[in-house]
Design a protein around this motif. Structure first.
Motif, mmCIF file in Angstrom:
data_model
loop_
_atom_site.group_PDB
_atom_site.id
_atom_site.type_symbol
_atom_site.label_atom_id
_atom_site.label_comp_id
_atom_site.label_asym_id
_atom_site.label_seq_id
_atom_site.Cartn_x
_atom_site.Cartn_y
_atom_site.Cartn_z
ATOM 1 N N ALA A 144 26.664 -22.104 -90.408
ATOM 2 C CA ALA A 144 27.737 -21.239 -90.895
ATOM 3 C C ALA A 144 27.397 -19.771 -90.631
ATOM 4 O O ALA A 144 28.232 -18.999 -90.148
ATOM 5 C CB ALA A 144 27.967 -21.485 -92.382
ATOM 6 N N ALA A 145 26.146 -19.409 -90.942
ATOM 7 C CA ALA A 145 25.734 -18.017 -90.703
ATOM 8 C C ALA A 145 25.845 -17.679 -89.220
ATOM 9 O O ALA A 145 26.316 -16.598 -88.848
ATOM 10 C CB ALA A 145 24.304 -17.805 -91.210
ATOM 11 N N GLN A 146 25.426 -18.618 -88.382
ATOM 12 C CA GLN A 146 25.517 -18.402 -86.930
ATOM 13 C C GLN A 146 26.967 -18.181 -86.505
ATOM 14 O O GLN A 146 27.271 -17.306 -85.718
ATOM 15 C CB GLN A 146 24.955 -19.608 -86.176
ATOM 16 C CG GLN A 146 23.448 -19.595 -86.044
ATOM 17 C CD GLN A 146 22.918 -20.859 -85.374
ATOM 18 O OE1 GLN A 146 23.560 -21.901 -85.394
ATOM 19 N NE2 GLN A 146 21.732 -20.763 -84.803
ATOM 20 N N LYS A 147 27.844 -19.001 -87.082
ATOM 21 C CA LYS A 147 29.251 -18.918 -86.705
ATOM 22 C C LYS A 147 29.836 -17.548 -87.060
ATOM 23 O O LYS A 147 30.664 -17.014 -86.324
ATOM 24 C CB LYS A 147 30.031 -20.030 -87.402
ATOM 25 C CG LYS A 147 31.484 -20.100 -86.983
ATOM 26 C CD LYS A 147 31.997 -21.541 -86.999
ATOM 27 C CE LYS A 147 33.363 -21.622 -86.354
ATOM 28 N NZ LYS A 147 33.828 -22.990 -86.242
ATOM 29 N N LEU A 148 29.368 -17.013 -88.177
ATOM 30 C CA LEU A 148 29.881 -15.708 -88.612
ATOM 31 C C LEU A 148 29.095 -14.555 -87.999
ATOM 32 O O LEU A 148 29.430 -13.388 -88.217
ATOM 33 C CB LEU A 148 29.816 -15.602 -90.134
ATOM 34 C CG LEU A 148 30.731 -16.550 -90.911
ATOM 35 C CD1 LEU A 148 30.439 -16.461 -92.397
ATOM 36 C CD2 LEU A 148 32.197 -16.244 -90.635
ATOM 37 N N GLY A 149 28.035 -14.892 -87.282
ATOM 38 C CA GLY A 149 27.181 -13.838 -86.729
ATOM 39 C C GLY A 149 26.410 -13.084 -87.801
ATOM 40 O O GLY A 149 26.025 -11.934 -87.618
ATOM 41 N N MET A 150 26.199 -13.758 -88.929
ATOM 42 C CA MET A 150 25.453 -13.115 -90.018
ATOM 43 C C MET A 150 23.990 -13.511 -89.964
ATOM 44 O O MET A 150 23.654 -14.608 -89.525
ATOM 45 C CB MET A 150 26.004 -13.579 -91.377
ATOM 46 C CG MET A 150 27.178 -12.769 -91.892
ATOM 47 S SD MET A 150 27.749 -13.461 -93.463
ATOM 48 C CE MET A 150 26.577 -12.750 -94.598
ATOM 49 N N ASP A 151 23.149 -12.636 -90.446
ATOM 50 C CA ASP A 151 21.736 -12.974 -90.594
ATOM 51 C C ASP A 151 21.603 -14.070 -91.659
ATOM 52 O O ASP A 151 22.286 -14.018 -92.698
ATOM 53 C CB ASP A 151 20.946 -11.735 -91.018
ATOM 54 C CG ASP A 151 19.524 -12.084 -91.366
ATOM 55 O OD1 ASP A 151 18.761 -12.395 -90.442
ATOM 56 O OD2 ASP A 151 19.182 -12.084 -92.571
ATOM 57 N N GLY A 152 20.744 -15.027 -91.403
ATOM 58 C CA GLY A 152 20.614 -16.161 -92.308
ATOM 59 C C GLY A 152 20.166 -15.768 -93.704
ATOM 60 O O GLY A 152 20.585 -16.351 -94.706
ATOM 61 N N MET A 153 19.301 -14.771 -93.769
ATOM 62 C CA MET A 153 18.806 -14.325 -95.068
ATOM 63 C C MET A 153 19.944 -13.672 -95.860
ATOM 64 O O MET A 153 20.114 -13.917 -97.056
ATOM 65 C CB MET A 153 17.661 -13.337 -94.833
ATOM 66 C CG MET A 153 16.793 -13.065 -96.023
ATOM 67 S SD MET A 153 15.940 -14.535 -96.604
ATOM 68 C CE MET A 153 14.435 -14.456 -95.652
ATOM 69 N N GLU A 154 20.732 -12.873 -95.158
ATOM 70 C CA GLU A 154 21.844 -12.183 -95.797
ATOM 71 C C GLU A 154 22.892 -13.196 -96.288
ATOM 72 O O GLU A 154 23.402 -13.087 -97.409
ATOM 73 C CB GLU A 154 22.460 -11.229 -94.754
ATOM 74 C CG GLU A 154 23.533 -10.315 -95.284
ATOM 75 C CD GLU A 154 24.249 -9.601 -94.124
ATOM 76 O OE1 GLU A 154 23.700 -9.547 -93.002
ATOM 77 O OE2 GLU A 154 25.371 -9.121 -94.356
ATOM 78 N N PHE A 155 23.176 -14.196 -95.465
ATOM 79 C CA PHE A 155 24.153 -15.222 -95.832
ATOM 80 C C PHE A 155 23.697 -15.956 -97.088
ATOM 81 O O PHE A 155 24.471 -16.197 -98.005
ATOM 82 C CB PHE A 155 24.313 -16.211 -94.670
ATOM 83 C CG PHE A 155 25.359 -17.270 -94.902
ATOM 84 C CD1 PHE A 155 26.681 -17.068 -94.533
ATOM 85 C CD2 PHE A 155 25.020 -18.492 -95.502
ATOM 86 C CE1 PHE A 155 27.649 -18.050 -94.739
ATOM 87 C CE2 PHE A 155 25.981 -19.468 -95.718
ATOM 88 C CZ PHE A 155 27.297 -19.252 -95.337
ATOM 89 N N ARG A 156 22.445 -16.276 -97.144
ATOM 90 C CA ARG A 156 21.923 -17.015 -98.298
ATOM 91 C C ARG A 156 21.963 -16.158 -99.561
ATOM 92 O O ARG A 156 22.340 -16.621 -100.627
ATOM 93 C CB ARG A 156 20.498 -17.501 -98.012
ATOM 94 C CG ARG A 156 20.455 -18.673 -97.045
ATOM 95 C CD ARG A 156 19.032 -19.069 -96.692
ATOM 96 N NE ARG A 156 18.995 -20.289 -95.879
ATOM 97 C CZ ARG A 156 19.132 -20.305 -94.550
ATOM 98 N NH1 ARG A 156 19.325 -19.186 -93.869
ATOM 99 N NH2 ARG A 156 19.093 -21.456 -93.890
ATOM 100 N N ARG A 157 21.551 -14.901 -99.408
ATOM 101 C CA ARG A 157 21.539 -14.021 -100.573
ATOM 102 C C ARG A 157 22.952 -13.814 -101.106
ATOM 103 O O ARG A 157 23.183 -13.778 -102.312
ATOM 104 C CB ARG A 157 20.904 -12.687 -100.176
ATOM 105 C CG ARG A 157 20.062 -12.084 -101.281
ATOM 106 C CD ARG A 157 19.481 -10.757 -100.860
ATOM 107 N NE ARG A 157 18.144 -10.865 -100.336
ATOM 108 C CZ ARG A 157 17.768 -10.483 -99.123
ATOM 109 N NH1 ARG A 157 18.627 -9.983 -98.275
ATOM 110 N NH2 ARG A 157 16.520 -10.590 -98.751
#
Lengths: 283, 156, 787
Positions: C383-396
């Motif tokens: 999901a984070a990849q799809k949004l182009g978000m950093d994985g740490m940021e997505f989780r937080r």
């Protein structure tokens, strides 16, 4: 797990070993590190073992002019720490099993067992080693190329004992190496490649390359050798030459749960290139 | 068949079947059960003992092959009431959890260090390829061996 | 107020292990003992036509051969299932198969001989005539029409179907959200491989009719109940079960095993002690195995990065029979964990438990929770990849805020405490995450295949509030019992129903009791694993020993302490509420008058002399407690790894591994850290190497350590391990449990790291184990032809 019953005889000399084997229809026992595990799994039931491990004159590494004799009872640990044999041999010996296995397992036992995933047969083939064999009617010498015939099969007759192997001594201008992709569980070779490369003025003047792990018996990579000789030993040339293995593997490439035949075929040039490159660096 | 094996400095002569494994000789015939059996294919190393000064897998040695040999098991590693430095190191560094691989691990480590007193972490990790531990993730085993090596007089 | 809790005390159990004096079952030898070996089926599915044991019986040294018919004639009962979800279909499993065998390794006959060598020889002489039948080994294929039935009475091989969650809301989320990703994945089957193979020794006393069974169990008291009530049927007060030192369990020594019936049954029949020790090859076809899920999962989320819904359908392979708590694992230990550390409004899960012609499956380190974490963290990364978000940021962004605890999930659980953002912060800092990303990018620029993986995981530990367990299908209670016996001389014997098989309870439980009583740990002995001594107990699994077993000891110790204080008040002629107890020294004195003092040790002596007790006080200083937890505990973790994949071979090397875990309060930091590192290695094994492979006929192709790739020391770097602490609010120690967290977190961490490494090649998911062959094939864009 427990081995099945067997009779046990301990030989003090090669002659006695041959006589005992014949009298009792036995099987030779050296370090036992190929034989005892399969007996414990009850995949082998030899009925009688002739223990040759105390025949002292079969143990040791002896330089002899431009060759080195390795007694059949020489352990992998002894080979691994030897500075007298071409580099590929200690390199491969260090990859056999683990330190405890190397303390007991012997060159002769390993070679006579002819496990296609074993390391030494591949190296000995690339080095052009000859196998010293003694039978009732005397001794003979067989080149490694001819010695390994099939899966767990060699030219050794029932009434013959492998007494040692002879390899060329280290030679200036020639480097040897062994590279292996290990099975992640057993650490046997999925693919192992050995190379002996002579280099002069940056060009390969002679090449001997062997591959194991993927065919029923270790095999010389003739096409690769031909592609190497005369070439400058650049990474690109080595890679291109290693790729020549593809055509000489035939239909017998083996697959298992760890590595399919296709994967092994793909790994053959990779391991060959690694071995050749390292050998060139040592030449 | 009669075999004579010296185990932890004491000579034993026993009549055994030729197929008796060295593991069973020490465990069943002379009652030293510290040498454990964890597999049947010479992989796990739980059965590691010293035979004539070398680490071997006792599950893959016949007692008849060890006839006349000098064997040390984990029970014989401590001397004069003093733990071997490697034993102490495993205790100090929490190098064990369930303890089952531990005798083999310690016997193997002692020889790794004796043969290479300045052993590096990488060499230890490769040197343990014949000893499987399922509990520790090896992290504290590595630390134990490093501490053991220092205590045995090698390293810095 | 703790002197010992929180200290890295050296383990008191170690001197025996480092000197080869461990008391493992296989080390036990009794005079006149017979040795059992078990004839096992070479077929995955076959009819047994006949069994001819005449040659075996004729072998010198063979004492007896028994078959399933002998067992049934003696009224030995089938193995029960202890976790009964609604409409559960339970197949009959007798300790020895009759008529049919249903997996390779199924038991057909037993031999008793004068030596284990002869018993092994005799096995080869038993002639079993089989008619092989077609087999099915895959969880999903087993339920298809026309699949061979494992048990004729269980239609489509489906043993249970279990659902939980907010299905309507989940389906609405799929429709209403900006994105939905769907993932088909396999969580492969694992073989636990505790280093000590299972073993049993039994001794029958024909005069008193007492049976003693030594067995390699994680929960001897529970085994005794099950054996008395269902299988062996020796009355509970005549059956003593002892689990001495046990060499690792990881869940595989939790269930009740057929051999625990066969060995005592034969001991009684032959009136001689009997011993059986499993070989490693035998363990591969008879120990319960782990995982084995085939799953379709979906996650819905919006452009703002918020997860809106998660749903799964999972086919769980239970093997040929239901093991003791098998139906628990893919249901209440799995679907309840699907929302992870995140605030997800809609969660729904369905598990279909099937039977197949394979070895049975039960708890394996983590048990259900690793399966949930793995798929969730794979979805989160995608999901984070799809949004182009950093994985740490997505989780937080999605983490449950620290001020929202207790937090009720849509899937039944109420998380007790946590600070997940703080956890991610600490992991990020410890890893030097920003530098790590740069390092990865620099390596990639050199043409190397390098990736970083993150996983944030949760676990419901410390099973369980008994009433909750009962509502979910548990047949037994899930409390733990403990006894504190303060001896007249001030020394302490502690009895616990927990069982240590590597966890170090003999040390940590002494630390707990030492602090409660003000008595040093060296004066405290922890006794466990013997039903003749331990009144009652539920054993060790689900990271429950500290939070449930340890809490029971706290409660019992406080009863002892209270009694000592009451007695001190009486003897010092002061009011009980004026008494002060010094937990560091065990001194008891009158508040404001430290010279009017005594000690807990002195009060113990006084309690036994009983010369001067307050009215109504009984002599003695021994107290019991049964502790039933108010809730599960919720350990949580953030792990980060960097890996490199060899472009040429597909082999993965772990370059860095960073683990931050919140396991609540810590009793012994040294032991906690080691539980994490051990757990990490096991989870990495699943991510990269371990695989249980059956062929189409149901033959196990990974049945020895030559083919089953247990991790070795050279597979790992030095792990960097740290922790955060949010105490559990509902147990007296504030602990959450540590046994399983490392394993739960490391599988998705490593899988995500490898998938990150392959992401530039457009590869988004591969099933674990991520073997060299599989990664090489994927990098070459070729199908992986065998695995």
């Amino acid at each position: 797990m427990y081995p099945p019953k067997f009779d046990y005889h301990r030989a003090g000399s090669v002659e006695e070993a041959l006589a005992m084997r014949k009298e009792h229809d036995g099987k030779f026992l050296a370090g036992g590190h190929s034989l005892i595990p399969v007996m414990k799994l009850r995949l082998a039931d030899p009925g009688c073992l002739v223990d040759i491990s105390r025949i002292d004159n079969l143990k040791g590494i002896c330089p002899d002019g431009d060759t080195v004799k390795i007694g059949a009872l020489t352990t992998h640990a002894m080979v691994a720490s030897s500075g007298e044999v071409p580099e590929a041999l200690p390199e491969a010996a260090k990859m056999i099993g683990d330190p405890m296995v190397r303390n007991r397992g012997t060159v002769g036992g390993n070679v006579a067992h002819a496990d296609p995933a074993s390391d030494l047969p591949t190296v000995l083939t690339a080095l052009g080693a000859s196998m010293q064999i003694t039978g009732e009617d005397g001794s003979r010498s067989v080149g490694a190329d001819d010695f390994f015939t099939d899966l767990f099969e060699t030219v050794l007759g029932e009434d013959e004992l492998l007494t040692g192997v002879t390899v060329p001594a280290k030679t200036a201008g020639t480097g040897t190496a062994y590279a292996k992709l290990p099975n992640p569980a057993s650490r046997y070779a999925i693919v192992g490649a050995a190379a002996s490369i002579s280099v002069a003025d940056g060009k390969c003047t002679a090449a001997s390359v062997a591959i194991g792990g993927l065919l029923p018996a270790t095999t010389r990579a003739n096409a690769v050798e031909a592609a190497l000789v005369g070439q400058e030993m650049t990474d690109a040339n080595i890679k291109a030459a290693a790729a020549a293995i593809a055509d000489s593997l035939g239909d017998d490439v083996m697959g298992d749960i760890h590595a399919s035949a296709d994967y092994r075929k793909a790994m053959a040039p990779v391991m060959i290139a690694r071995a050749v490159k390292t050998a060139v660096g040592r030449a | 068949m009669k075999v004579s094996i010296t185990v932890n400095g004491k000579a034993y002569t026993k009549d055994v079947e030729p197929r008796t494994l060295l593991t069973d000789f020490v465990r069943e015939h002379i009652g030293l059960t510290g040498t454990n059996i964890g597999c049947d294919t010479s992989q796990c190393g739980a059965c590691t003992v010293h035979m004539d000064g070398m680490a071997v897998k006792a599950c893959t040695v016949l007692a008849v092959q060890a006839d006349g040999s000098d064997v040390t098991t984990i029970e014989g590693l401590a001397s004069g009431g003093e733990l071997h430095p490697m034993q102490n190191a495993f205790w100090n560094e929490h190098g064990l959890q369930c303890g089952y691989c531990t005798p083999g691990m310690i016997m193997s480590s002692v020889k790794l260090v004796e043969n290479n007193p300045d052993i590096t972490e990488d060499e230890i990790r490769h040197g343990l390829e014949g000893n499987i531990c399922r509990c520790t993730g090896y992290q504290n085993i590595i630390r134990s061996i490093q501490a053991g090596a220092a205590a045995m007089g090698g390293g810095d | 107020m703790s002197k010992y809790v929180g200290q890295s005390l050296k383990r008191v159990e170690d001197p025996r292990f480092i000197q080869g004096k461990g008391k493992y079952v296989a080390n036990l030898s009794l005079p006149g003992m017979g040795y059992m070996a078990i004839k096992r089926s070479p077929y995955a599915h076959a009819t047994i036509n006949s069994i001819d044991a005449s040659e075996a019986l004729a072998l010198d040294g063979v004492i007896a051969v028994f078959t399933g018919e002998d067992l049934l004639a003696d009224g030995i009962g089938p193995l029960p299932c202890g976790w009964q979800v609604p409409d559960l279909k339970i197949p009959v499993q007798n300790a020895i198969a009759t008529e049919k065998v249903r997996h390779v390794g199924d038991r057909v006959a037993v031999v008793v001989a004068e030596s284990p060598y002869i018993a092994a020889d005799a096995l080869d002489l038993i002639d079993v005539d089989y008619d092989p039948l077609p087999a099915v080994t895959d969880a999903k294929a087993a339920a298809q029409d026309g699949a061979p039935l494992v048990h004729d009475e269980i239609e489509n091989n489906v043993s249970y179907v279990w659902e939980l969650g907010t299905k309507d809301e989940y389906e609405a989320a799929l429709n209403d959200s900006d994105h939905v990703i769907e993932l088909d994945l396999i969580n492969q089957r694992l073989i636990a491989t505790a280093m000590e193979p299972r073993a049993c020794v039994a001794q029958w006393n024909s005069f008193t009719e007492d049976m003693t069974l030594w067995t390699t169990s994680q929960n001897p008291n529970l085994i005794r109940v099950v054996m008395s009530a269902f299988t062996l049927q020796v009355p509970e007060h005549k059956l003593r079960v002892i689990s001495p030192d046990v060499g690792g369990g990881f869940g595989s020594k939790l269930p009740h095993y057929p051999e625990e019936i066969l060995v005592p049954w034969a001991a009684r029949k032959l009136d001689m002690p009997i011993k059986w020790v499993s070989t490693r090859s035998e363990a591969a076809v008879s120990d319960t195995q782990g995982r084995d899920h085939v799953t379709t999962a979906k996650m819905a989320f919006n452009n703002d990065g918020k997860i809106t819904g998660i749903g799964v359908e999972t086919w769980a392979n239970n093997g040929a029979y239901l093991s003791l708590v098998a139906p628990l694992i893919p249901t209440a230990f799995y679907i309840t964990l699907l929302s992870g550390l995140y605030k997800v409004p809609a969660v729904y899960g369905k598990a279909i438990g099937t039977l197949s012609h394979t070895v049975w499956v039960d708890a394996y380190r983590g048990a259900g929770r690793p399966e949930a974490s793995y798929l969730l963290e794979r979805l989160v990364m995608m999901a984070a990849q799809k949004l182009g978000m950093d994985g740490m940021e997505f989780r937080r962004l999605n983490a449950i805020p620290a001020d929202e605890f207790p937090y009720q999930t849509p899937v039944a659980l109420s998380y007790d405490s946590g600070n997940y953002a703080g956890l991610f912060d600490k992991a990020e800092e410890l890893a030097g995450y920003a530098d790590l990303l740069q390092e990865r990018d620099a390596a990639r620029a050199e043409g190397r295949v390098v990736g970083i993986g993150i996983a944030g995981c949760i676990e419901a530990s410390g099973p369980a509030p008994s009433a909750v367990a009962g509502a979910l299908g548990g047949v037994t209670g899930f409390w733990e019992a403990g006894t504190i016996r303060l001896h007249p001389t001030g020394k302490v014997t502690v009895l616990t129903g927990s069982h240590t098989h590597g966890q170090g309870h003999e040390t940590t439980f002494a630390q707990i009791v030492a602090d409660e009583l003000g008595i040093p740990p060296e004066d405290i002995d922890i006794v466990h694993g013997d039903t003749a001594v331990i009144t009652n107990g539920m054993g060790t699994y689900g990271s429950r020993s500290a939070s449930v077993g340890g809490s029971a000891l706290v409660v019992a110790a406080r009863k002892v302490r209270d009694k000592a204080i009451k007695l001190a008040a009486h003897q010092l002629e002061a009011a009980e509420e004026d008494m002060v107890f010094n937990q560091e020294t065990g001194d008891i004195y009158v508040n404001g008058a430290p010279d009017r003092a005594t000690s807990i040790g002195a009060m113990a002596f006084a309690a036994y002399t009983a010369h001067n007790l307050p009215e109504g006080m009984e002599p003695g200083m021994e107290e019991d407690a049964y502790y039933d937890p108010a809730n599960f505990t919720y350990p949580n973790s953030a792990h980060i790894a960097m890996v490199e994949v060899d472009k040429d071979t597909g082999e993965t090397k772990i370059l860095k591994y960073i683990a931050v875990d919140d396991v609540g309060n810590v009793i012994n930091p040294m032991i906690v850290e080691a539980q994490i590192s051990g757990g990490i290695a096991q989870g990495v094994g699943q991510a990269l190497w371990e695989n249980t492979v059956y062929d189409a006929d149901g033959q196990l192709l990974s049945g020895t350590l030559l083919d089953y790739a247990v991790p070795r020391a050279d597979g790992f770097p030095d792990f960097k391990i740290d922790r955060t602490i949010t105490p559990s609010p509902h147990n007296p120690l504030g602990v959450k449990g540590v046994g399983e967290m490392g394993t739960i977190a490391s599988t998705p961490t490593i899988a995500n790291a490898v998938m990150d490494a392959l992401e530039p090649m457009g590869i988004s998911h591969l099933d674990i184990p991520l073997t060299a062959q599989k990664l090489h094939g994927a990098m070459q864009g070729t199908a992986v032809s065998a695995d």
